[in-house]
Design an enzyme around this catalytic site. Structure first.
Site, mmCIF file in Angstrom:
data_model
loop_
_atom_site.group_PDB
_atom_site.id
_atom_site.type_symbol
_atom_site.label_atom_id
_atom_site.label_comp_id
_atom_site.label_asym_id
_atom_site.label_seq_id
_atom_site.Cartn_x
_atom_site.Cartn_y
_atom_site.Cartn_z
ATOM 1 N N ALA A 146 42.458 16.583 56.897
ATOM 2 C CA ALA A 146 42.607 15.341 57.171
ATOM 3 C C ALA A 146 43.499 14.745 58.276
ATOM 4 O O ALA A 146 43.398 13.698 58.806
ATOM 5 C CB ALA A 146 43.130 14.628 56.049
ATOM 6 N N ALA A 147 43.809 15.890 59.340
ATOM 7 C CA ALA A 147 44.607 15.644 60.614
ATOM 8 C C ALA A 147 43.486 14.805 61.587
ATOM 9 O O ALA A 147 43.916 13.713 62.063
ATOM 10 C CB ALA A 147 45.063 16.785 61.235
ATOM 11 N N GLY A 148 42.125 15.429 61.642
ATOM 12 C CA GLY A 148 41.572 14.737 62.427
ATOM 13 C C GLY A 148 40.888 13.557 62.086
ATOM 14 O O GLY A 148 40.845 12.502 62.816
ATOM 15 N N ASP A 149 40.830 13.275 60.672
ATOM 16 C CA ASP A 149 40.446 12.022 59.901
ATOM 17 C C ASP A 149 41.590 11.004 60.288
ATOM 18 O O ASP A 149 41.162 9.919 60.450
ATOM 19 C CB ASP A 149 40.281 12.213 58.502
ATOM 20 C CG ASP A 149 39.426 13.127 58.036
ATOM 21 O OD1 ASP A 149 38.114 13.269 58.839
ATOM 22 O OD2 ASP A 149 39.254 13.817 57.309
HETATM 23 O O1 RIB Z 1 38.136 16.259 56.766
HETATM 24 C C1 RIB Z 1 38.812 16.783 55.610
HETATM 25 C C2 RIB Z 1 37.571 16.595 54.523
HETATM 26 O O2 RIB Z 1 36.651 17.432 54.855
HETATM 27 C C3 RIB Z 1 38.266 16.975 53.055
HETATM 28 O O3 RIB Z 1 38.840 15.803 52.494
HETATM 29 C C4 RIB Z 1 36.903 17.321 52.574
HETATM 30 O O4 RIB Z 1 36.539 16.358 51.429
HETATM 31 C C5 RIB Z 1 35.920 17.445 53.628
HETATM 32 O O5 RIB Z 1 34.809 16.321 53.581
#
Ligand code: RIB
Length: 300
Positions: A250-253
């Site tokens: 989730a760093a990129g998110d």
């Molecule tokens: O980018 C991380 C995410 O990738 C995770 O939370 C997982 O669910 C996948 O979709």
């Protein structure tokens, strides 16, 4: 006043195990503690944008099951507008994640309801798409739906931001709708067909994407930082903060959600990338996806 952000994308339940080393094909390894929590690239980006101060609506598709119920309740508790979330006959998405001692991960997603997000669902979301100022998309829902949403938002005058993860084949039509494209080095190499290993090669590949129709790019380069490539091809490098990472999930998110918040507040792309880099530096220091996403107050 900040502009409103619409995120359309995936929602998963993440099942994560920490392990010394990621298993090789055919190998079993004994891991550490098992954790379960909310994830999915779309949901993570929506939650990041909300926690960092954005006015955010999230549209996804979840199953009529306990995972779907928990996910929707969680998004509402975050303060996201969940009125556009759609239920599917398919089970909710699940991600199986292994994280090694170097904070690297390996993720397998059972898409379930995410794969059932149809072009008809995009049409049903038309009002929200036409009313948003910024539309943030990823690639964990079907590509025709991503294209339809991007086209609709572009025609309505919204800014379209695409994080092209996970990389897959994309029609060239999509690129002309994208105002801000946020790939990592591997994704940029896949879409441009050019090798990407440093800032110079990333800039060259980004300019190729611009010749295909993409507007501005921010290439995320992990612990090195991020490279901004403006529409005229000029570049600015934003270095990453030096931190001890325990899990990069989730760093990129977080980066993408944070970037949209800063853009929605009228910040320049360079200021937005600095804000996003600071937020994702906090994410990598904690285990989990949404569990690790910071709040605005954490950045002060
Ligand atoms: O980018 C991380 C995410 O990738 C995770 O939370 C997982 O669910 C996948 O979709």
């Amino acid at each position: 006043m900040s502009k409103n952000i619409l995120v359309i994308g995936s929602s998963n339940t993440d099942m994560t195990v920490k392990t010394k080393e990621l298993p090789r094909p055919g190998e079993t390894v004994l891991g550490g503690v098992f954790t379960m929590g909310p994830g999915g690239k779309g949901a993570n980006q929506a939650v990041a944008a909300r926690r960092l101060g954005g006015d955010v609506k999230f549209i996804c598709k979840v199953g009529k099951d306990i995972f779907g119920d928990n996910a929707v309740a969680g998004y509402a508790a975050e303060g996201l507008d969940t009125s556009g979330i759609i239920r599917s006959e398919l089970p909710s998405g699940v991600a199986l994640i292994s994280v090694d001692e170097h904070a690297e991960n390996c993720i397998v997603v059972a898409s379930g309801a995410n794969a059932d997000f149809t072009v008809a669902d995009v049409e049903a979301s038309r009002k929200a798409i036409e009313e948003c100022s910024i539309l943030l998309l990823q690639l964990e829902i079907p590509v025709p739906s991503v294209v339809a949403a991007a086209r609709m938002a572009n025609e309505a005058g919204a800014q379209v931001v695409l994080n092209p993860a996970p990389a897959c084949e994309l029609p060239e039509e999509l690129f002309k709708y994208i105002d801000i494209f946020i790939p990592n080095e591997t994704e940029l190499s896949t879409f441009s067909g050019m090798p990407v290993s440093d800032a110079d090669s990333a800039a060259a590949a980004a300019r190729k994407m611009q010749s295909m129709g993409v507007g501005r790019l921010i290439v995320t380069m992990g612990s090195k930082g991020a490279l901004i490539v403006e529409t005229d091809g000029s570049t600015v490098f934003v270095p990453a903060k030096k931190v001890k990472a325990v899990d990069t999930t989730a760093a990129g998110d977080t980066f993408c959600g944070a970037l949209c918040v800063a853009v929605s507040e009228g910040k320049s792309l360079e200021e937005a990338a600095q804000f996003a880099a600071a937020a994702s530096a906090l994410t990598v220091q904690k285990m989990g996806a949404q569990n690790s996403i910071p709040f605005r107050s954490d950045l002060n």
